[in-house]
Design a protein around this motif. Structure first.
Motif, PDB file in Angstrom:
ATOM      1  N   UNK A  73       0.855  -1.184   0.000  1.00 18.76           N
ATOM      2  CA  UNK A  73       0.000   0.000   0.000  1.00 18.76           C
ATOM      3  C   UNK A  73       0.891   1.233   0.000  1.00 18.76           C
ATOM      4  N   UNK A  74       0.286   2.391  -0.262  1.00 19.79           N
ATOM      5  CA  UNK A  74       1.025   3.644  -0.201  1.00 19.79           C
ATOM      6  C   UNK A  74       0.224   4.669   0.594  1.00 19.79           C
ATOM      7  N   UNK A  75       0.911   5.403   1.458  1.00 17.95           N
ATOM      8  CA  UNK A  75       0.321   6.528   2.180  1.00 17.95           C
ATOM      9  C   UNK A  75       0.974   7.801   1.648  1.00 17.95           C
ATOM     10  N   UNK A  76       0.167   8.696   1.143  1.00 16.32           N
ATOM     11  CA  UNK A  76       0.665   9.974   0.632  1.00 16.32           C
ATOM     12  C   UNK A  76       0.470  11.032   1.706  1.00 16.32           C
ATOM     13  N   UNK A  77       1.591  11.506   2.270  1.00 22.75           N
ATOM     14  CA  UNK A  77       1.528  12.553   3.288  1.00 22.75           C
ATOM     15  C   UNK A  77       2.189  13.838   2.809  1.00 22.75           C
ATOM     16  N   UNK A  78       2.364  13.974   1.510  1.00 21.91           N
ATOM     17  CA  UNK A  78       3.070  15.124   0.934  1.00 21.91           C
ATOM     18  C   UNK A  78       2.109  16.070   0.230  1.00 21.91           C
ATOM     19  N   UNK A  79       1.931  17.242   0.788  1.00 24.30           N
ATOM     20  CA  UNK A  79       1.140  18.249   0.118  1.00 24.30           C
ATOM     21  C   UNK A  79       2.025  19.220  -0.636  1.00 24.30           C
ATOM     22  N   UNK A  80       1.424  20.175  -1.341  1.00 17.06           N
ATOM     23  CA  UNK A  80      -0.017  20.288  -1.564  1.00 17.06           C
ATOM     24  C   UNK A  80      -0.554  19.107  -2.392  1.00 17.06           C
ATOM     25  N   UNK A  81      -1.686  18.581  -1.971  1.00 17.76           N
ATOM     26  CA  UNK A  81      -2.232  17.392  -2.617  1.00 17.76           C
ATOM     27  C   UNK A  81      -2.839  17.702  -3.980  1.00 17.76           C
ATOM     28  N   UNK A  82      -3.076  18.979  -4.246  1.00 16.89           N
ATOM     29  CA  UNK A  82      -3.471  19.366  -5.593  1.00 16.89           C
ATOM     30  C   UNK A  82      -2.398  18.984  -6.597  1.00 16.89           C
ATOM     31  N   UNK A  83      -1.163  18.873  -6.115  1.00 18.90           N
ATOM     32  CA  UNK A  83      -0.032  18.500  -6.963  1.00 18.90           C
ATOM     33  C   UNK A  83       0.311  17.023  -6.869  1.00 18.90           C
ATOM     34  N   UNK A  84       0.233  16.456  -5.670  1.00 19.76           N
ATOM     35  CA  UNK A  84       0.747  15.090  -5.465  1.00 19.76           C
ATOM     36  C   UNK A  84      -0.291  13.978  -5.573  1.00 19.76           C
ATOM     37  N   UNK A  85      -1.564  14.267  -5.277  1.00 22.37           N
ATOM     38  CA  UNK A  85      -2.544  13.174  -5.173  1.00 22.37           C
ATOM     39  C   UNK A  85      -2.725  12.415  -6.482  1.00 22.37           C
TER      40      UNK A  85
END
Length: 354
Positions: A73-85
């Protein structure tokens, strides 16, 4: 159900990412340290010997594929999420693994539901956005409070924060969100998001003791206005924030959080008071704890644990309340926050004048 316990954490060296890495280790997972800054990743790896370091850029799909290779699995904790999600979700879909993020950005979460719902469902991949203090916790509390109701007329989520020392990531995400909505504010009314230029109202909210009645900003809209309506029939969702905490957030010189214990938590405390109404009947749920950033980690890691164990209600894009048993999930976090259902069936909603 999978026996693979490797979880990639994108943005592992960030303030919240560090809490996520620590929580994964505490629960027996093996974090993979991923993110954009290799120097910061390697500095974190020195503190956490033996963990794999995988630099990756959201603009480089191949690097993202390498970062997620072999992970469950992956957890994305890096914002801004408009860019990373979106790039991370695309990578998770290519890898066929669950994706969880901690996005508090309203528009970024809207994008996730709008752009990936069909594809994630068709691929049989779980995508859970906003699995954090804002968005995830409020959604779980509203879902637990609603219980067996099919619908509700209103949901009110009041955030009683003792203070709010924002991280660099919080400030960056707020800037991006403000630009996306041209400085307007957003609220959820009559079953849809609305954008307005009028000022936020200051009202009073009667929190449970010992907090008591406090001044709050009404319509201080957070990601709950995306997560709650994504699976519950509630046409009016309103969130509130204590004025002191809102003032901390808006002040440009408010410092970042400072650790006061060995886990890295700050002295900040929170009380989240949720009231839902259907006709003349009202129900209430309350959560208390310390440090909104620190508590995001057990929320995200509990989500990963349940997804990998098959303890979910659906596949595709889903909010916390839509995919998990809300009350059971909240009780599982007893080491990190207290949770209670109060005044079920009683007309006890705090009177917040508008």
């Amino acid at each position: 159900m999978t026996t693979n316990n490797t979880v990639a954490v994108y943005g592992a060296y960030g303030h919240t990412g560090r809490f996520v890495v620590a929580e994964l280790l505490e629960r027996g997972f093996v974090p993979v340290l991923a993110g954009r800054d290799e120097k910061k990743l390697r500095a974190l790896a020195e503190e956490r010997p033996g963990l794999d370091v995988r630099p990756a850029s959201v603009g480089d799909p191949e690097s993202l594929d390498r970062a997620l290779a072999g992970a469950a699995a992956v957890v994305n904790s890096a914002g801004p999420f408009a860019t990373t999600a979106a790039p991370l979700i695309e990578a998770a879909l290519r890898a066929g693994i669950p994706y969880v993020d901690v996005a508090a950005e309203i528009e970024a979460n809207v994008d996730t539901f709008a752009h990936f719902a069909d594809r994630a469902r068709a691929a049989g991949v779980v995508v859970v956005p906003a699995m954090a203090f804002f968005g995830g916790l409020g959604d779980l509390l509203v879902t637990a409070a609603i219980g067996d109701w099919a619908t509700a007329d209103e949901a009110h989520i009041a955030y009683g924060l003792s203070s709010w020392h924002p991280t660099e990531g919080t400030r960056a995400a707020g800037k991006v969100s403000g630009e996306r909505r041209d400085g307007r504010r957003v609220r959820y009314a009559k079953g849809q998001l609305e954008y307005h230029d009028d000022a936020l109202p200051t009202v009073e909210w009667s929190f449970p003791e010992p907090m008591g009645t406090r001044a709050v900003l009404g319509e201080f809209t957070m990601a709950d206005v995306v997560t709650v309506p994504s699976h519950l029939s509630v046409p009016e969702v309103t969130t509130y924030m204590t004025t002191d905490a809102a003032g901390d957030l808006s002040a440009p010189r408010t410092p970042a959080p400072t650790a006061v214990d060995g886990t890295g938590r700050s002295a900040q405390t929170f009380l989240v008071d949720v009231v839902v109404r259907s006709g003349e009947e009202e129900r209430r749920a309350v959560a208390r704890g310390q440090d909104i950033y620190a508590v995001t980690a057990p929320l995200a890691v509990e989500a990963v644990s349940r997804i990998l164990a098959g303890r979910t209600r659906t596949v595709g894009v889903a909010s916390a309340g839509g995919i998990f048993d809300a009350a059971d999930f909240l009780r599982a976090l007893s080491a990190h926050l207290s949770f209670e259902l109060r005044d079920r069936g009683a007309s006890s909603r705090p009177q917040a004048s508008r």
